[in-house]
Design a protein around this motif. Structure first.
Motif, short mmCIF file in Angstrom:
data_model
loop_
_atom_site.label_atom_id
_atom_site.label_comp_id
_atom_site.label_asym_id
_atom_site.label_seq_id
_atom_site.Cartn_x
_atom_site.Cartn_y
_atom_site.Cartn_z
N ARG A 112 0.87 -0.77 -0.32
CA ARG A 112 -0.17 0.45 -0.17
C ARG A 112 1.07 1.53 0.27
NH1 ARG A 112 -2.02 -0.92 4.88
NH2 ARG A 112 -1.68 0.87 5.61
N PHE A 113 0.90 1.89 -1.23
CA PHE A 113 1.85 2.69 -1.14
C PHE A 113 1.29 4.30 -0.64
CE2 PHE A 113 5.27 4.83 -4.38
CZ PHE A 113 5.90 5.59 -3.22
N ILE A 114 1.75 4.74 0.12
CA ILE A 114 1.21 6.26 0.44
C ILE A 114 2.09 7.63 0.19
CG2 ILE A 114 0.55 7.68 2.45
CD1 ILE A 114 -0.34 4.87 4.28
N LEU A 115 1.70 7.87 -0.76
CA LEU A 115 2.58 9.03 -1.17
C LEU A 115 2.48 10.72 -0.56
CD1 LEU A 115 1.94 7.52 -3.99
CD2 LEU A 115 3.76 8.32 -4.69
N LYS A 116 3.30 11.03 0.01
CA LYS A 116 3.01 12.55 0.41
C LYS A 116 3.55 13.75 -0.28
CE LYS A 116 0.73 11.04 4.45
NZ LYS A 116 -0.21 11.63 4.88
N GLU A 117 2.80 14.68 -1.07
CA GLU A 117 3.39 15.80 -1.75
C GLU A 117 3.83 17.07 -0.23
OE1 GLU A 117 2.73 16.00 -4.93
OE2 GLU A 117 1.65 14.80 -6.15
N PHE A 118 5.08 17.06 -0.14
CA PHE A 118 6.02 17.80 0.28
C PHE A 118 6.90 18.97 -0.41
CE2 PHE A 118 9.09 17.59 3.81
CZ PHE A 118 8.92 18.47 4.89
#
Length: 303
Positions: free
Chosen positions: A177-183
């Motif tokens: 489960r790949f969770i991407l955090k726009e940072f």
């Protein structure tokens, strides 16, 4: 004219890392002065027992004590004596430069341990925001047993470098489960690209946009992001509205706040279950596989 050994030593200890290595010099100088002072006051006293090496964890307090000794007692020495003692310390360090490397290694190991302990606490305290986000993009298997999180910036060269390895891992491991955090922390253009990415998510095209954008060359900004979105066939009128929406702004603001609470200051930053991978190491694939195996074997204590 070439620099003297003493000036070279000064250059070393006044660098960013070298400053932390001043401890052995201060300790040696303080010890030498203290011994010299004691000897001058009690010339008939028996010789002191040999110095015993001590753990690196005690170096800080010992260094402070040595510095205090130097401040309080060095005035008892003449200028010539102080010069001679300084020369002794210099000679010891020049003859045994590995002392400074040993201290550096011990300090780095200790700081890594401190950071790991702090991160473990932060993972537990902010597990819901990390592993069960309400609006962060999720790709791969949304119900997978292995959470993989990445904090990234579209203008981050190391994020671009790591992408092929990460994408390959997610494609092969069907339970990730790949969770991407726009940072976006590197530039105004980074935030503009993140806004377009989150707007693309609202049209079900986040992963396609993300892949195209992170693999692209040149500066990431609004113009380049909109060109990428148009090539992917997104509804551009809707996209431009959504990229300026309150929901998009909130996701970016929430990610920045979460990163601050986690102590994350750079990109990329990966979290595999309860394991941390800062940056993009050369052995990233190996670390991803190892951490995935460990998490599945031992369980994730915070997920």
């Amino acid at each position: 004219m070439s620099a003297s050994p003493l000036s070279r030593l000064f250059d070393v200890v006044t660098t960013a890392k070298g400053a932390s290595l001043l401890a052995p010099a201060i300790l040696l100088l303080g010890t030498t002065l203290a011994v010299g002072q004691s000897a001058s006051q009690t010339p008939s006293a028996p010789a002191s027992p040999p110095a015993v090496s001590q753990p690196a964890s005690e170096a800080k307090s010992d260094t402070a004590a040595a510095a205090s000794s130097v401040t309080g007692k060095s005035s008892a020495f003449s200028a010539q004596q102080r010069e001679e003692l300084t020369q002794i310390v210099k000679d010891i360090l020049l003859a045994n430069p590995e002392i400074m490397l040993e201290v550096q290694n011990a300090l780095e190991a200790r700081m890594d341990k401190i950071q790991a302990d702090r991160m473990a606490v932060a993972l537990k305290e902010h597990s819901d925001e990390l592993f069960r986000p309400s609006s962060s993009p999720v790709v791969g298997n949304a119900k997978g047993d292995l959470p993989l999180i990445e904090f990234f910036d579209y203008n981050c060269g190391y994020c671009k470098k790591a992408f092929s390895d990460v994408a390959s891992f997610v494609d092969k491991d069907k339970k990730t489960r790949f969770i991407l955090k726009e940072f976006p922390i590197l530039s105004k253009g980074s935030e503009e690209a993140s806004r377009v990415a989150l707007a693309a998510k609202m049209q079900g095209k986040y992963w396609e946009f993300h892949r195209a954008m992170i693999e692209s060359q040149g500066q990431a900004n609004e113009a380049s992001a909109l060109r990428t979105a148009e090539k992917l066939g997104l509804d551009m009128a809707r996209l431009k509205r959504d990229m300026n929406s309150a929901d998009v702004k909130k996701e970016i603001d929430d990610t920045r706040a979460l990163a601050a609470k986690m102590g994350i200051q750079g990109t990329p930053h990966f979290i595999v279950g309860d394991k941390i991978i800062p940056g993009a190491p050369e052995n990233l694939v190996e670390l991803l596989n190892k951490h995935a195996s460990d998490v599945r074997k031992d369980g994730c204590k915070v997920c």
